[in-house]
Design a protein around this motif. Sequence first.
Motif, short mmCIF file in Angstrom:
data_model
loop_
_atom_site.label_atom_id
_atom_site.label_comp_id
_atom_site.label_asym_id
_atom_site.label_seq_id
_atom_site.Cartn_x
_atom_site.Cartn_y
_atom_site.Cartn_z
N ALA A 31 0.81 -1.22 0.00
CA ALA A 31 0.00 0.00 0.00
C ALA A 31 0.84 1.27 0.00
N VAL A 32 2.07 1.20 0.51
CA VAL A 32 2.90 2.40 0.60
C VAL A 32 3.31 2.90 -0.78
N PHE A 33 3.14 2.05 -1.82
CA PHE A 33 3.36 2.49 -3.19
C PHE A 33 2.01 2.76 -3.82
N SER A 34 1.62 4.02 -3.85
CA SER A 34 0.32 4.38 -4.41
C SER A 34 0.42 5.73 -5.09
N ASN A 35 -0.62 6.09 -5.81
CA ASN A 35 -0.68 7.43 -6.41
C ASN A 35 -0.42 8.50 -5.35
N HIS A 36 0.24 9.57 -5.76
CA HIS A 36 0.53 10.76 -4.94
C HIS A 36 1.68 10.55 -3.95
N TYR A 99 2.21 -10.07 -15.74
CA TYR A 99 1.06 -10.54 -16.51
C TYR A 99 -0.03 -9.46 -16.52
N ASN A 100 0.00 -8.61 -15.51
CA ASN A 100 -0.88 -7.43 -15.49
C ASN A 100 -0.01 -6.20 -15.36
N THR A 101 -0.59 -5.01 -15.41
CA THR A 101 0.16 -3.76 -15.33
C THR A 101 -0.44 -2.86 -14.27
N ILE A 102 0.43 -2.29 -13.45
CA ILE A 102 0.03 -1.29 -12.46
C ILE A 102 0.78 -0.01 -12.79
N GLU A 103 0.10 1.11 -12.78
CA GLU A 103 0.75 2.39 -13.03
C GLU A 103 0.51 3.31 -11.84
N ILE A 104 1.58 3.72 -11.19
CA ILE A 104 1.50 4.65 -10.06
C ILE A 104 1.67 6.05 -10.62
N PRO A 142 0.17 21.30 -2.45
CA PRO A 142 0.17 20.13 -3.34
C PRO A 142 1.46 19.32 -3.29
N SER A 143 2.56 19.93 -2.85
CA SER A 143 3.83 19.22 -2.81
C SER A 143 4.10 18.55 -1.47
N ILE A 144 3.17 18.66 -0.52
CA ILE A 144 3.26 17.91 0.74
C ILE A 144 2.25 16.77 0.66
N ARG A 145 2.71 15.56 0.99
CA ARG A 145 1.84 14.40 0.88
C ARG A 145 1.82 13.65 2.22
N PHE A 146 0.69 13.05 2.54
CA PHE A 146 0.50 12.33 3.81
C PHE A 146 0.21 10.86 3.55
N PHE A 147 0.74 10.01 4.42
CA PHE A 147 0.36 8.60 4.46
C PHE A 147 0.08 8.24 5.91
N SER A 148 -1.14 7.87 6.22
CA SER A 148 -1.53 7.54 7.59
C SER A 148 -1.68 6.03 7.74
N VAL A 149 -0.97 5.47 8.71
CA VAL A 149 -1.03 4.04 8.98
C VAL A 149 -2.14 3.78 10.00
N GLN A 150 -3.05 2.89 9.67
CA GLN A 150 -4.16 2.57 10.57
C GLN A 150 -3.68 1.69 11.72
N HIS A 151 -4.36 1.82 12.86
CA HIS A 151 -4.01 1.02 14.03
C HIS A 151 -4.21 -0.47 13.73
N ASP A 160 2.33 -6.15 4.65
CA ASP A 160 1.60 -5.00 4.11
C ASP A 160 0.70 -4.42 5.17
N LEU A 161 0.16 -3.25 4.88
CA LEU A 161 -0.75 -2.56 5.79
C LEU A 161 -1.77 -1.79 4.98
N ASN A 162 -2.74 -1.20 5.66
CA ASN A 162 -3.76 -0.40 4.99
C ASN A 162 -3.34 1.07 4.99
N GLY A 163 -3.63 1.76 3.91
CA GLY A 163 -3.32 3.19 3.83
C GLY A 163 -3.11 3.60 2.39
N GLU A 164 -3.05 4.90 2.19
CA GLU A 164 -2.77 5.45 0.87
C GLU A 164 -2.23 6.86 1.01
N TRP A 165 -1.45 7.26 0.02
CA TRP A 165 -0.93 8.62 0.00
C TRP A 165 -2.02 9.60 -0.43
N VAL A 166 -2.08 10.76 0.23
CA VAL A 166 -3.02 11.81 -0.14
C VAL A 166 -2.29 13.14 -0.20
#
Length: 469
Positions: A31-36, A99-104, A142-151, A160-166
Amino acid sequence: MSKSSFLITLLLPVLFLFMVHDVRGNVQLPAVFSNHMVLQQNSEVTVWGWAKTGEEVTVIPSWNNTPIKVKADNLAKWQVKLQTPAAGGGPYTIKVQGYNTIEIEDVLIGEVWLCSGQSNMEWTARAGIDHAAEEVPKANYPSIRFFSVQHRTADAPQLDLNGEWVVCTPKTMIDFSAVGYFFGRELYQNLNVPVGLINSSWGGTPAEIWMNADTIAADKELAEAAAELKEVEWGPVQPGKAYNAMIAPLIPFKIAGALWYQGEANTGNPEEYAQLLPALIRNWRSEWNSKFPFYFVQIAPWKDYAPQQGVLLRDAQRRSLRVPNTGMVVVSDIGNNDNIHPTNKIDVGVRLANWALNKTYGKKDIVFSGPLYRDMKVEGKKIRIFFDHIGKGLVTKGKELTGFEIAGPDQKFVKANAKIDGNTVVVQAKSVKNPVAVRFEWSNAVDPNLFNTAGLPASSFRTDDWKVQ
């Protein structure tokens, strides 16, 4: 041919395609590799994930469009190393093909910091901070980004863990670590580069849960102290529980450094903290294989700690500065003796940023610390105290310097007279003819008035190592 047989014949190729896609679409990313997201600039960063065993994975970063190929191992894992450019370009994309493609998308290159600890690090503008009504609407960066890790907790290190960059906006800033945000904003405004902030913190938790449990088990004293922790309803106390679920999945995501605001939950055994915090720092650096800077906040004074437990913990934090490449922010002047969660988070973040700007980023004109006790010298009936980080000199806020105590061989401390003498403080008391030790602001609740000329307060300290009754 019946109608049903005809439909089955017609749908078989489609079903086959779905089955192939399900079997072969195996490339996945944590999850730490995501858009933004933000990646650390001028670094060799690791990108990793999972795929079908033997599947060839190609990673293509748009900053150089150079494909890097790797095959998933027999554990279905893969990883590659990417060399990142200097901050300033972008936004970029990273394409991961198997076999599939992911684009960040919308990837920035800049400075990435991990924020961790307990409630004072987790504390948000929504929970209540000074000047929230002014600060939240201004949080458009816009140039500051957050990633919050859930408890989460786990019995073993997780993958892995849950979360996304915003992107930092008023809507996202209000629920992110306030200390982390003000730190990041200060870095962005001084360095003019993107800043990525990962917040992995949990209110009311002791330091033991944030370390690999093996580190605790390998040290008899730390293990005995951890065994004394009492269960609480608001979070775990067992060694490794948060580390396994909230820190381990982030490793080895490249970071510039770590910020730490924790200690309140360890005041039940404060003197152990002088071993515990250095052990945590060494553990994290070992796991990341990096001697990254580690800057921490000394807990704020609070009147409701058990006698001397708060100040003993603060002093244990001060003594943890013996670990190389660390720094400590003193907040005794901006705390609240009646509130364990002081609402001035702006200055905490700024002071952490000043440590980083000076020590990590070379901004040598920035004063980053208040006076820290270095040494003492007995001069007859007086003791002279020497400090590091005096800036352009020592000053007192008020007519008289307060908070000093002095003792003789009987180990009985009395209130002392103290005066600034050049870059030192001279301490004495009429009743102590043969002084041997000094303590400063030795109380859970304090109102310090010794500062340097930059307006940063001196830390509480003691020159003795006597057992505290």
